[in-house]
Each structure stands twice: as structure tokens, then as C-alpha cells.
Scaffold this motif. Structure first.
Motif, PDB file in Angstrom:
ATOM      1  N   ALA A  24      13.453  48.711 -55.273  1.00 15.30           N
ATOM      2  CA  ALA A  24      15.104  47.866 -55.458  1.00 15.30           C
ATOM      3  C   ALA A  24      14.672  46.547 -56.211  1.00 15.30           C
ATOM      4  CB  ALA A  24      15.246  47.576 -54.157  1.00 15.30           C
ATOM      5  N   PHE A  25      15.484  46.371 -57.167  1.00 12.05           N
ATOM      6  CA  PHE A  25      15.228  45.136 -57.914  1.00 12.05           C
ATOM      7  C   PHE A  25      16.245  43.974 -57.290  1.00 12.05           C
ATOM      8  CE2 PHE A  25      14.397  48.171 -61.424  1.00 12.05           C
ATOM      9  CZ  PHE A  25      13.237  47.781 -61.683  1.00 12.05           C
ATOM     10  N   ASP A  26      15.629  42.816 -56.919  1.00 13.22           N
ATOM     11  CA  ASP A  26      16.569  41.860 -56.206  1.00 13.22           C
ATOM     12  C   ASP A  26      17.482  41.319 -57.285  1.00 13.22           C
ATOM     13  OD1 ASP A  26      17.230  39.847 -54.593  1.00 13.22           O
ATOM     14  OD2 ASP A  26      15.532  38.517 -54.790  1.00 13.22           O
ATOM     15  N   LEU A  27      18.471  41.665 -57.366  1.00 10.53           N
ATOM     16  CA  LEU A  27      19.292  41.318 -58.388  1.00 10.53           C
ATOM     17  C   LEU A  27      20.670  40.655 -57.861  1.00 10.53           C
ATOM     18  CD1 LEU A  27      19.346  44.403 -60.608  1.00 10.53           C
ATOM     19  CD2 LEU A  27      18.286  42.380 -61.017  1.00 10.53           C
ATOM     20  N   PRO A  28      21.472  39.612 -58.575  1.00  8.40           N
ATOM     21  CA  PRO A  28      22.454  39.091 -58.068  1.00  8.40           C
ATOM     22  C   PRO A  28      23.655  39.787 -58.187  1.00  8.40           C
ATOM     23  CG  PRO A  28      21.925  38.136 -60.263  1.00  8.40           C
ATOM     24  CD  PRO A  28      20.761  38.995 -59.971  1.00  8.40           C
ATOM     25  N   ASP A  29      24.709  39.738 -57.236  1.00  9.02           N
ATOM     26  CA  ASP A  29      26.095  40.474 -57.313  1.00  9.02           C
ATOM     27  C   ASP A  29      26.723  39.638 -58.184  1.00  9.02           C
ATOM     28  OD1 ASP A  29      28.611  41.574 -56.895  1.00  9.02           O
ATOM     29  OD2 ASP A  29      28.559  41.434 -54.911  1.00  9.02           O
ATOM     30  N   PRO A  30      27.412  40.063 -59.471  1.00  8.31           N
ATOM     31  CA  PRO A  30      28.302  39.162 -60.210  1.00  8.31           C
ATOM     32  C   PRO A  30      29.293  38.432 -59.564  1.00  8.31           C
ATOM     33  CG  PRO A  30      28.050  41.316 -61.367  1.00  8.31           C
ATOM     34  CD  PRO A  30      27.396  41.426 -59.931  1.00  8.31           C
ATOM     35  N   ALA A  31      29.945  39.158 -58.755  1.00  5.82           N
ATOM     36  CA  ALA A  31      31.194  38.768 -58.150  1.00  5.82           C
ATOM     37  C   ALA A  31      30.636  37.207 -57.164  1.00  5.82           C
ATOM     38  CB  ALA A  31      31.977  39.763 -57.150  1.00  5.82           C
ATOM     39  N   GLY A  32      29.228  37.339 -56.670  1.00  5.80           N
ATOM     40  CA  GLY A  32      28.745  36.440 -56.228  1.00  5.80           C
ATOM     41  C   GLY A  32      28.692  34.849 -56.693  1.00  5.80           C
ATOM     42  N   PHE A  33      28.856  35.030 -57.991  1.00  8.11           N
ATOM     43  CA  PHE A  33      28.617  33.797 -58.931  1.00  8.11           C
ATOM     44  C   PHE A  33      30.108  33.023 -59.222  1.00  8.11           C
ATOM     45  CE2 PHE A  33      24.388  33.750 -58.453  1.00  8.11           C
ATOM     46  CZ  PHE A  33      23.919  34.886 -58.230  1.00  8.11           C
ATOM     47  N   MET A  34      30.901  33.583 -58.917  1.00  9.30           N
ATOM     48  CA  MET A  34      32.345  33.020 -59.182  1.00  9.30           C
ATOM     49  C   MET A  34      32.551  31.459 -58.675  1.00  9.30           C
ATOM     50  SD  MET A  34      33.386  34.949 -61.051  1.00  9.30           S
ATOM     51  CE  MET A  34      32.807  36.602 -61.203  1.00  9.30           C
ATOM     52  N   PHE A  35      31.797  31.070 -57.677  1.00  8.38           N
ATOM     53  CA  PHE A  35      31.842  29.828 -57.102  1.00  8.38           C
ATOM     54  C   PHE A  35      31.274  28.668 -58.253  1.00  8.38           C
ATOM     55  CE2 PHE A  35      27.760  31.047 -55.706  1.00  8.38           C
ATOM     56  CZ  PHE A  35      27.013  30.102 -55.745  1.00  8.38           C
ATOM     57  N   PHE A  36      30.454  29.195 -59.188  1.00 10.57           N
ATOM     58  CA  PHE A  36      29.750  28.276 -59.822  1.00 10.57           C
ATOM     59  C   PHE A  36      30.817  27.518 -60.788  1.00 10.57           C
ATOM     60  CE2 PHE A  36      25.632  30.292 -59.475  1.00 10.57           C
ATOM     61  CZ  PHE A  36      24.976  29.191 -59.043  1.00 10.57           C
ATOM     62  N   GLY A  37      32.061  28.435 -61.258  1.00 10.39           N
ATOM     63  CA  GLY A  37      33.074  27.644 -62.221  1.00 10.39           C
ATOM     64  C   GLY A  37      32.450  27.114 -63.460  1.00 10.39           C
ATOM     65  N   GLU A  38      32.946  25.789 -63.404  1.00 11.93           N
ATOM     66  CA  GLU A  38      32.580  24.966 -64.577  1.00 11.93           C
ATOM     67  C   GLU A  38      31.396  23.791 -64.360  1.00 11.93           C
ATOM     68  OE1 GLU A  38      33.841  25.452 -67.731  1.00 11.93           O
ATOM     69  OE2 GLU A  38      34.734  27.217 -67.103  1.00 11.93           O
ATOM     70  N   GLN A  39      31.046  24.211 -63.125  1.00 15.04           N
ATOM     71  CA  GLN A  39      29.694  23.356 -62.473  1.00 15.04           C
ATOM     72  C   GLN A  39      28.566  23.538 -63.369  1.00 15.04           C
ATOM     73  OE1 GLN A  39      29.904  24.660 -58.247  1.00 15.04           O
ATOM     74  NE2 GLN A  39      29.870  22.324 -57.657  1.00 15.04           N
ATOM     75  N   GLU A  40      27.723  22.338 -63.394  1.00 10.17           N
ATOM     76  CA  GLU A  40      26.688  22.420 -64.118  1.00 10.17           C
ATOM     77  C   GLU A  40      25.836  23.352 -63.404  1.00 10.17           C
ATOM     78  OE1 GLU A  40      23.588  19.420 -66.004  1.00 10.17           O
ATOM     79  OE2 GLU A  40      25.571  19.267 -66.736  1.00 10.17           O
ATOM     80  N   MET A  41      24.899  23.937 -63.894  1.00 11.64           N
ATOM     81  CA  MET A  41      23.735  24.963 -63.185  1.00 11.64           C
ATOM     82  C   MET A  41      22.593  24.156 -63.365  1.00 11.64           C
ATOM     83  SD  MET A  41      23.454  28.998 -63.144  1.00 11.64           S
ATOM     84  CE  MET A  41      22.738  29.028 -64.761  1.00 11.64           C
ATOM     85  N   LYS A  42      21.728  24.008 -62.276  1.00 10.57           N
ATOM     86  CA  LYS A  42      20.671  23.347 -62.287  1.00 10.57           C
ATOM     87  C   LYS A  42      19.498  24.516 -62.654  1.00 10.57           C
ATOM     88  CE  LYS A  42      16.702  20.841 -59.754  1.00 10.57           C
ATOM     89  NZ  LYS A  42      16.290  20.629 -58.573  1.00 10.57           N
ATOM     90  N   ILE A  43      18.713  24.296 -63.837  1.00 10.08           N
ATOM     91  CA  ILE A  43      18.035  25.218 -64.287  1.00 10.08           C
ATOM     92  C   ILE A  43      16.434  24.687 -64.177  1.00 10.08           C
ATOM     93  CG2 ILE A  43      17.214  26.741 -66.336  1.00 10.08           C
ATOM     94  CD1 ILE A  43      20.166  26.426 -67.428  1.00 10.08           C
ATOM     95  N   GLU A  44      15.642  25.468 -63.792  1.00  8.28           N
ATOM     96  CA  GLU A  44      13.903  25.092 -63.697  1.00  8.28           C
ATOM     97  C   GLU A  44      13.304  26.175 -64.637  1.00  8.28           C
ATOM     98  OE1 GLU A  44      12.470  24.029 -59.826  1.00  8.28           O
ATOM     99  OE2 GLU A  44      14.308  22.856 -59.457  1.00  8.28           O
ATOM    100  N   ILE A  45      12.369  25.963 -65.353  1.00  8.04           N
ATOM    101  CA  ILE A  45      11.373  26.542 -66.116  1.00  8.04           C
ATOM    102  C   ILE A  45      10.139  26.507 -65.620  1.00  8.04           C
ATOM    103  CG2 ILE A  45      10.742  27.295 -68.310  1.00  8.04           C
ATOM    104  CD1 ILE A  45      13.728  27.594 -68.229  1.00  8.04           C
ATOM    105  N   GLU A  46       9.603  27.799 -65.200  1.00 11.81           N
ATOM    106  CA  GLU A  46       8.098  27.829 -64.798  1.00 11.81           C
ATOM    107  C   GLU A  46       7.312  28.807 -65.629  1.00 11.81           C
ATOM    108  OE1 GLU A  46       5.535  29.719 -61.067  1.00 11.81           O
ATOM    109  OE2 GLU A  46       7.804  29.944 -61.091  1.00 11.81           O
ATOM    110  N   SER A  47       6.042  28.407 -66.125  1.00  9.78           N
ATOM    111  CA  SER A  47       5.639  29.285 -67.000  1.00  9.78           C
ATOM    112  C   SER A  47       4.256  29.426 -66.137  1.00  9.78           C
ATOM    113  CB  SER A  47       5.040  28.349 -68.143  1.00  9.78           C
ATOM    114  OG  SER A  47       4.353  27.171 -67.987  1.00  9.78           O
TER     115      SER A  47
END
Length: 180
Positions: A24-47
Motif C-alpha cells: 500500500a502507498f500512503d496516498l492522500p484522498d483528493p477529496a480530503g484536501f478541499m479544506f485548503f481552499g485558497e489558504q497558503e500551504m506550509k511547505i518544508e523541504i528535507e534533503s
């Protein structure tokens, strides 16, 4: 919606077992992300190296390149992975959003963002992190093979196309270069 075994399915998602492993791949359900709307998403990058980031990076790459774009798995996961620096984008809940890699000779590749997070700044954050690492290493330039539909994205960062379009894994690409 989650199914038995942790697999996710639903409109807009390709088969999430593209390699046929039954894992199984731990993948998001696209419907679960509707609450983001126009809100800015916090993105962190790990190397890190492949040993550290193989699991999240390969999940994204298998979903985007193998399942969506039909790239053969044996061409997607390759011998450059163990010697490259990998980058993974996470959100504030530590959900994987996308990935990229930088080879020892300055080639940027495997930049991919999961569908629900596209056009949200994830690709830009990944590219900026990869370019910062390339500059830190003192590389004279960064080179990549851009899918032709993404050419404008890379041009906004100063990359210049060179040569003619070519086919890579059945997808039109153009070679691009940026002096660092």
C-alpha cells in the motif's frame, strides 16, 4: 476513501499499486484536501541520501511517473538514485507532497508533485532547494531534461532550452541549462 490494506482509490487517482508489489502507498484522498481552499500551504523541504528518503520519494515517483505518465518502473528507479541527493516536500502534517533529486554532476531530475498539490508552490520550493544545494556545492551549472509542458516553469527560474525536443520514456522533453 481508504480500502482494506490501506489502499486509496477514487476519482482522479490512478491505480496506487503501479509496481504490482501489493504494498500500500500512503496516498492522500483528493477529496480530503478541499479544506485548503485558497489558504497558503506550509511547505518544508528535507534533503538527504536515497537510504534516508527512498520511501517517500519513490512513492511520489511511482504515482506521478509510473501510474500517471506510464513510465516503466525499471526506467524510473535507476542507478543514479543511490549516488544522488534527494529532496522531499512535506506539509505541516508531514504528508509527502513531492520530490526531486540532484545528481553528483549537477543534473536535476525526478521533480514530481502529487496531483492535489500541483500549482500550490510545491514544485517551486523543491526547485529552489535543489538549486541552493547545487550552488552550495559550487557546481558551475544545473542541467535538466524538462517535460515540454513544464518548460515555462523552468524558464521562470532562468533555465534556457537548448537543442531540439526529444522523446524520453514516451514523453516529449527539452534539455535546459542554468548557469549558477
Amino acid at each position: 476513501m481508504a480500502e482494506a490494506g490501506g489502499f486509496l482509490s477514487g476519482p482522479g487517482w490512478p491505480d496506487n499499486d503501479p509496481d504490482g508489489s501489493g504494498k500500500a502507498f500512503d496516498l492522500p484522498d483528493p477529496a480530503g484536501f478541499m479544506f485548503f481552499g485558497e489558504q497558503e500551504m506550509k511547505i518544508e523541504i528535507e534533503s538527504g541520501d536515497w537510504k534516508k528518503l527512498e520511501h517517500p520519494a519513490s512513492r511520489v515517483r511511482l504515482m506521478v511517473f509510473v501510474a500517471e505518465q506510464k513510465v516503466p518502473k525499471e526506467e524510473e528507479i535507476d542507478d543514479l538514485d543511490p549516488v544522488s541527493t534527494h529532496f522531499v516536500a512535506w506539509d505541516e502534517r508531514h504528508m509527502t507532497l513531492g520530490c526531486a533529486r540532484l545528481t553528483p554532476d549537477g543534473h536535476i531530475g525526478r521533480l514530481a508533485v502529487l496531483r492535489p498539490f500541483r500549482a500550490r508552490g510545491v514544485g517551486a520550493a523543491l526547485l529552489e532547494a535543489v538549486l541552493a544545494e547545487a550552488r552550495k556545492r559550487g557546481l558551475p551549472e544545473a542541467v535538466l531534461h524538462a517535460q515540454t509542458h513544464a518548460r515555462g516553469f523552468y524558464e521562470r527560474y532562468g533555465f534556457a532550452a537548448e537543442g531540439n525536443e526529444f522523446d524520453e520514456c514516451g514523453i516529449p522533453h527539452i534539455r535546459m541549462r542554468l548557469a549558477l
